[in-house]
Structure formats: C-alpha cells, structure tokens
Scaffold this active site. Sequence first.
Site, PDB file in Angstrom:
ATOM      1  N   ASN A   1       0.302 -11.865  -0.495  1.00  0.00           N
ATOM      2  CA  ASN A   1      -0.244 -10.587  -0.036  1.00  0.00           C
ATOM      3  C   ASN A   1       0.357  -9.385  -0.756  1.00  0.00           C
ATOM      4  OD1 ASN A   1      -1.794  -8.878   1.869  1.00  0.00           O
ATOM      5  ND2 ASN A   1       0.264  -8.282   2.521  1.00  0.00           N
TER       6      ASN A   1
ATOM      7  N   TRP B   1      -4.499  -8.218  12.079  1.00  0.00           N
ATOM      8  CA  TRP B   1      -5.152  -7.542  10.942  1.00  0.00           C
ATOM      9  C   TRP B   1      -6.476  -8.238  10.621  1.00  0.00           C
ATOM     10  CZ3 TRP B   1      -5.016  -3.033   8.682  1.00  0.00           C
ATOM     11  CH2 TRP B   1      -3.866  -2.247   8.744  1.00  0.00           C
TER      12      TRP B   1
ATOM     13  N   TRP C   1     -15.106   6.645 -11.429  1.00  0.00           N
ATOM     14  CA  TRP C   1     -14.725   5.298 -11.885  1.00  0.00           C
ATOM     15  C   TRP C   1     -15.048   5.113 -13.352  1.00  0.00           C
ATOM     16  CZ3 TRP C   1     -11.767   3.284  -8.402  1.00  0.00           C
ATOM     17  CH2 TRP C   1     -12.013   3.467  -7.047  1.00  0.00           C
TER      18      TRP C   1
ATOM     19  N   TRP D   1     -13.357  -0.677  -7.030  1.00  0.00           N
ATOM     20  CA  TRP D   1     -12.761  -1.733  -6.210  1.00  0.00           C
ATOM     21  C   TRP D   1     -13.734  -2.877  -5.982  1.00  0.00           C
ATOM     22  CZ3 TRP D   1     -15.339  -2.557  -1.603  1.00  0.00           C
ATOM     23  CH2 TRP D   1     -16.084  -1.506  -1.080  1.00  0.00           C
TER      24      TRP D   1
ATOM     25  N   GLU E   1      -0.097  -9.801  12.021  1.00  0.00           N
ATOM     26  CA  GLU E   1      -0.901 -10.176  10.842  1.00  0.00           C
ATOM     27  C   GLU E   1      -2.194 -10.850  11.286  1.00  0.00           C
ATOM     28  OE1 GLU E   1      -0.238  -9.024   7.861  1.00  0.00           O
ATOM     29  OE2 GLU E   1       1.509  -8.137   8.804  1.00  0.00           O
TER      30      GLU E   1
ATOM     31  N   TRP F   1      -9.567  -4.476   0.270  1.00  0.00           N
ATOM     32  CA  TRP F   1      -9.846  -3.715  -0.966  1.00  0.00           C
ATOM     33  C   TRP F   1     -10.033  -2.237  -0.645  1.00  0.00           C
ATOM     34  CZ3 TRP F   1      -9.201  -4.528  -6.005  1.00  0.00           C
ATOM     35  CH2 TRP F   1      -8.947  -5.838  -6.417  1.00  0.00           C
TER      36      TRP F   1
HETATM   37  P1  FAD Z   1       0.488 -14.765   6.612  1.00  0.00           P
HETATM   38  O1  FAD Z   1       1.404 -13.662   6.223  1.00  0.00           O
HETATM   39  O2  FAD Z   1       1.106 -16.021   7.025  1.00  0.00           O
HETATM   40  O3  FAD Z   1      -0.426 -14.185   7.790  1.00  0.00           O
HETATM   41  C1  FAD Z   1      -1.016 -15.023   8.790  1.00  0.00           C
HETATM   42  C2  FAD Z   1      -2.511 -14.798   8.818  1.00  0.00           C
HETATM   43  O4  FAD Z   1      -2.807 -13.458   9.190  1.00  0.00           O
HETATM   44  C3  FAD Z   1      -3.187 -15.000   7.478  1.00  0.00           C
HETATM   45  O5  FAD Z   1      -3.438 -16.361   7.234  1.00  0.00           O
HETATM   46  C4  FAD Z   1      -4.453 -14.170   7.626  1.00  0.00           C
HETATM   47  O6  FAD Z   1      -5.459 -14.872   8.318  1.00  0.00           O
HETATM   48  C5  FAD Z   1      -3.980 -13.013   8.490  1.00  0.00           C
HETATM   49  N1  FAD Z   1      -3.626 -11.869   7.650  1.00  0.00           N
HETATM   50  C6  FAD Z   1      -2.429 -11.601   7.088  1.00  0.00           C
HETATM   51  N2  FAD Z   1      -2.474 -10.434   6.417  1.00  0.00           N
HETATM   52  C7  FAD Z   1      -3.736  -9.967   6.553  1.00  0.00           C
HETATM   53  C8  FAD Z   1      -4.418  -8.800   6.094  1.00  0.00           C
HETATM   54  N3  FAD Z   1      -3.807  -7.855   5.370  1.00  0.00           N
HETATM   55  N4  FAD Z   1      -5.718  -8.645   6.417  1.00  0.00           N
HETATM   56  C9  FAD Z   1      -6.364  -9.575   7.162  1.00  0.00           C
HETATM   57  N5  FAD Z   1      -5.768 -10.686   7.641  1.00  0.00           N
HETATM   58  C10 FAD Z   1      -4.479 -10.885   7.333  1.00  0.00           C
HETATM   59  N6  FAD Z   1      -7.069 -12.381   3.462  1.00  0.00           N
HETATM   60  C11 FAD Z   1      -8.001 -13.321   3.666  1.00  0.00           C
HETATM   61  O7  FAD Z   1      -7.845 -14.146   4.572  1.00  0.00           O
HETATM   62  N7  FAD Z   1      -9.124 -13.381   2.878  1.00  0.00           N
HETATM   63  C12 FAD Z   1      -9.343 -12.488   1.864  1.00  0.00           C
HETATM   64  O8  FAD Z   1     -10.387 -12.562   1.204  1.00  0.00           O
HETATM   65  C13 FAD Z   1      -8.350 -11.510   1.607  1.00  0.00           C
HETATM   66  N8  FAD Z   1      -8.501 -10.631   0.588  1.00  0.00           N
HETATM   67  C14 FAD Z   1      -7.509  -9.699   0.365  1.00  0.00           C
HETATM   68  C15 FAD Z   1      -7.682  -8.775  -0.684  1.00  0.00           C
HETATM   69  C16 FAD Z   1      -6.694  -7.828  -0.933  1.00  0.00           C
HETATM   70  C17 FAD Z   1      -6.897  -6.825  -2.044  1.00  0.00           C
HETATM   71  C18 FAD Z   1      -5.539  -7.789  -0.148  1.00  0.00           C
HETATM   72  C19 FAD Z   1      -4.477  -6.758  -0.405  1.00  0.00           C
HETATM   73  C20 FAD Z   1      -5.376  -8.662   0.903  1.00  0.00           C
HETATM   74  C21 FAD Z   1      -6.355  -9.625   1.181  1.00  0.00           C
HETATM   75  N9  FAD Z   1      -6.222 -10.542   2.243  1.00  0.00           N
HETATM   76  C22 FAD Z   1      -7.199 -11.476   2.461  1.00  0.00           C
HETATM   77  C23 FAD Z   1      -5.119 -10.410   3.226  1.00  0.00           C
HETATM   78  C24 FAD Z   1      -3.854 -11.214   2.939  1.00  0.00           C
HETATM   79  O9  FAD Z   1      -3.440 -11.012   1.621  1.00  0.00           O
HETATM   80  C25 FAD Z   1      -4.007 -12.702   3.197  1.00  0.00           C
HETATM   81  O10 FAD Z   1      -4.573 -12.931   4.460  1.00  0.00           O
HETATM   82  C26 FAD Z   1      -2.629 -13.389   3.168  1.00  0.00           C
HETATM   83  O11 FAD Z   1      -2.006 -13.172   1.926  1.00  0.00           O
HETATM   84  C27 FAD Z   1      -2.797 -14.859   3.416  1.00  0.00           C
HETATM   85  O12 FAD Z   1      -1.569 -15.524   3.277  1.00  0.00           O
HETATM   86  P2  FAD Z   1      -0.901 -16.227   4.528  1.00  0.00           P
HETATM   87  O13 FAD Z   1      -1.881 -17.067   5.236  1.00  0.00           O
HETATM   88  O14 FAD Z   1       0.340 -16.863   4.033  1.00  0.00           O
HETATM   89  O15 FAD Z   1      -0.543 -14.951   5.424  1.00  0.00           O
END
Ligand code: FAD
Length: 499
Positions: A347, A284, A312, A365, A281, A388
């Site tokens: 997420n 990502w 759209w 989007w 993650e 997105w």
């Molecule tokens: P955890 O599951 O604990 O993951 C640890 C860290 O990994 C996160 O804190 C984050 O930095 C990174 N991470 C995890 N999943 C993703 C992912 N899919 N993409 C990129 N990094 C990830 N994340 C953001 O940080 N900022 C945003 O603006 C953002 N916008 C999003 C918009 C959409 C439509 C979607 C589907 C996802 C988005 N995410 C975004 C990714 C993700 O949803 C969040 O990072 C995550 O929910 C944060 O929760 P956590 O820290 O508990 O994640």
Amino acid sequence: MPPSPIIVWFRQDLRLSDQRALSAAVATQRPLLPVYILDDQAAGAWKLGAASRWWLHQSLNSLSNDLAVLGAPLILRRGNTGSQLAQLAAQSGATSVYCSHCYEPWAAKLETDLKRSLASSNAELKRFSGVLLKDPGTVCTKAGDPFKVYTPYWRAMNAQGAPPQPLPRPDAIKAVKSKIASDALASWGLEPAGPDWAPGLRAAWHPGESGANANLARFLDEGLTGYADMRNRPDKTGTSRLSAHLHFGEISPHQCWHAAAATAARNGDSSGKDLQTFHKELVWREFSYNLLSHWPNLPETPFRKEFAAFPWQEDTANLKAWQRGRTGYPIVDAGMRELWHTGWMHNRVRMVAASFLIKHLLIPWQQGEAWFWDTLVDADLASNAASWQWVAGSGADAAPYFRIFNPVTQGETFDPDGGYVRRWVPEIAALPNSHLQAPWTAPASILSAAGVTLGQTYPHPIVDHGLARLRALAGYESVKSANTPADRQDLGRRFPATK
Ligand code: FAD
C-alpha cells in the site's frame, strides 16, 4: 410436489463459510444448484483485468472442489446473466435465485433488472449481505446523507456496534437431481496462453477459500502484533495480503474482523492500536464502496469537479517507463515491478507510485487506475477508484493535491535498509544505502564499484523531482482558480500546511 430447487448464484463470494446466500438456501432444505456466470458484457468497461482473470480461474477451481465434497457440483456458464439464469431455471425447475448483494454500479443494475425479469416468470431473486460489513446506505449522517469523509464514517459505523459473527460452513448440500450442463473452466481462457506471464503470481498466491484462511492465520500469528507500525514497511510482511481474497469473497470481512479481535483478546490486546488499525483498514474498504455506490462515476470522473480543469499531459513514453518500472526512482520502480511479477503492490508503495504518475508525470490518474485494474490480483472497482482519486487529490476525502510525495525520502523512510528496492531492482543492489534510493547522487567511483552505469544498466530519473514538483503545483493553481471561493476556503481549512 417436491420442493422446487434454488439456484445459488455465486458472485464475489466464492466461499462456503459465512456465505449468507448459501446458508439461507441450505436452511430451506430444498435442492440447490450452485452456479457461477462469467458475464463480461454486463461489466462493460470494467470487465475483469488479466491478473483478476488468472485469480478467478484458480478461485473457481477451488470452490468447485469444495462444493463437490459437499455433494453439489458448481455449474459454470458464460454469457448474459439473465438468459443463463432463465435457462438454468427452466432446466432444473428452480423458482428462486439466492445471491449476495454486489455494489459495482453495473452489478447493482444487473440485480435490479434480474429482480424484475425473474418476477415476470414467477421466480424470485433473494439478495443477502456479506460482501461488506455494512450495506452502503445503512451508515449515513444524521441528516441521512452519505458520508464523504472517512473519520465520521468510521465513527458512525462503530456506533452501530460490532458486525455480526460469521456463519459456519454447511455440512452438506442437497443437490438437484437432474444433470445440468456446465462449461469446462479451461474453455474460458482465463489463464494466460502464450506467453505465460503468471509464474510470479503462482509463486506468490494460493487463491481459494483455504488459501484465504491460511493467509489470515499467518497474519494473525505473525503480523497482527505490530501491524500499526509495520504496515508501512514494504520490506517486511507486515500486512495481511488478504485484499484479493476479500475482493473475490474467498473470506468475508466479518471473518477477518472477528478473527483479529479474538486473536488480539487472546494476546491481551483487545483494545490496542494494532487491532484498531486493522479494523480501520477493513473500514477503508467499506468507505470506498460507500463512495462508489453513491457516486457511481467515481472510477471515471473526478469527485471534485474542479479537477476536470487540471492540465494533464498525454505522454506515452513516460507512461510506459512507469508501467515497466524504469522511471529511475528506485522505490517507484520496485513497486511497479512487484506489481508486474506478483499482481500485488504494498500500500505505501502504491501511494508513492500513484503520486509519481499523477504529480511528477502529470499523467491522468485514470491511466494509472486502468493499469492497476489490469495487473492487480486485488483489482477492485471501489478501492481502486477511491484510492486513485485519494492520491490525485480529486477524491471525496483525499490527500491534498499540493502534498507531493518525494520518492527519495519515502524510500529512505519506509525502506530504510533497502531490502525492498534490492529485491525488485537487483541491478542497483550493490549500491550503499546512502545512495540506493537516489543513484544519480552517487559519485562515479561508487556507481562503478556497484556495477551501475546510469542510462545503461539503470535509467537516469525521467523527471527531476524539484522541477516536477513546481510544475505540479503550477498545474494545481489552474484547479484552484476553477474553484468557487467556498471550495478554496474549504481546502485551506482542511489542509492548512504543505508537507
Ligand atoms: P492490509 O493492510 O492487511 O489491510 C487489510 C484489508 O483492508 C485489505 O486487504 C483491504 O481489503 C483493506 N484495505 C486496506 N487499505 C485499504 C485502502 N486504502 N482502501 C481500501 N481498502 C483497504 N485495494 C484493493 O483491495 N483493490 C484495489 O484495486 C486497490 N487499489 C489501490 C490503488 C491505489 C493507488 C492505492 C494507493 C491503494 C489501493 N488499494 C486497493 C488499497 C490498498 O493498497 C490495498 O487494499 C492493500 O495494499 C492490500 O494489502 P493487504 O491486504 O495486505 O492490506
């Protein structure tokens, strides 16, 4: 001649531990001038949204207190970064500016411009890594091209070995002697003033380095074991909730990476799937920055150009219903209300809510991205844009457009006991699990016993899932016909079956 001071320019690295720019500056033994500059103009269309501004206020407060303990006050300035740095250099006699590399297109351009302008006045800009585990550009294909697909990116990054260990926090900072003027943080108006919409954010978060470390410690104690399975459950605290802390740099990805590895090793699980899933993650996030830094239009334009042909629909009423959590689909509404109240959304629910906007409502989007930008405390240009586009199917390594989430089955699968929906959509909390995710399927007697009157206490669904799905697929046909035969073959090969 006494040694000239160094300006330590804080950006998305609002911490003292594992802060490479700060540690390098301290190591020179020259006096330091820690500075933060709010430059909305440089960020242009992507200046901080409302929830991020709230977070920034708290985070700067915390950094300022931490720096004061080490002996160097944080100077706050607002306006053009170049002019502010030049002024600060003139006032303090500084000849160097140390900072962390940032990768948003506007931030990268600012660095290039500053390097030139500072050099012309015999000052230097020294940039350090630390916002990311690896600089974009250092993880590329054998041919030297940027990766467009996540899995080979992850493999290539892994092949380079573990990221460097975090650096310790400096014990003390030698501050510049002269008195340098600073703005008062309150004068920036980052916090909401009339109405105060932030109580939910205050209750949910503790911004700043100590809050970040506390969150990491909680996650390592309670969340890492079982993370791979529980991370998809919005009704549990199964994820780290570190995203906003990481975005503002209150904790580094290196700290998260190594602390998780050490905990897993202590638990006898150093190569286990929980640790690997967490590391993946974090990667990502890296991959999203890799995409943004190579394709700077990612936040605005579809990566797969053929998606520009998608039909759209502009629909203000449906957009509003989605933003307010009044679509009639409980899992979507719960997510949108969680976002509004806390500035964060799980997420799994982000994916469902985003898919609903794009595929059920056919709303571009970019409009969902803009709403998230304003309301998320973790709003991050790279992760938001890449995610997105991933959901829309227009991204580099995206979910196929024709794979359309069913919000009812998503709710039933990932919120099986309904705890998440009941928390955020209390007006339907008394419905039994069998109808909670689709109240319109409940017989009148069950609705009445639960105190639910559809259309009054809770909305009817604003679109029918089956019809919306067919409409979205028809829209996708126009994208396919805009494809070249090679693109079509590529899509067919990568996503052979609908789900
Ligand atoms: P955890 O599951 O604990 O993951 C640890 C860290 O990994 C996160 O804190 C984050 O930095 C990174 N991470 C995890 N999943 C993703 C992912 N899919 N993409 C990129 N990094 C990830 N994340 C953001 O940080 N900022 C945003 O603006 C953002 N916008 C999003 C918009 C959409 C439509 C979607 C589907 C996802 C988005 N995410 C975004 C990714 C993700 O949803 C969040 O990072 C995550 O929910 C944060 O929760 P956590 O820290 O508990 O994640």
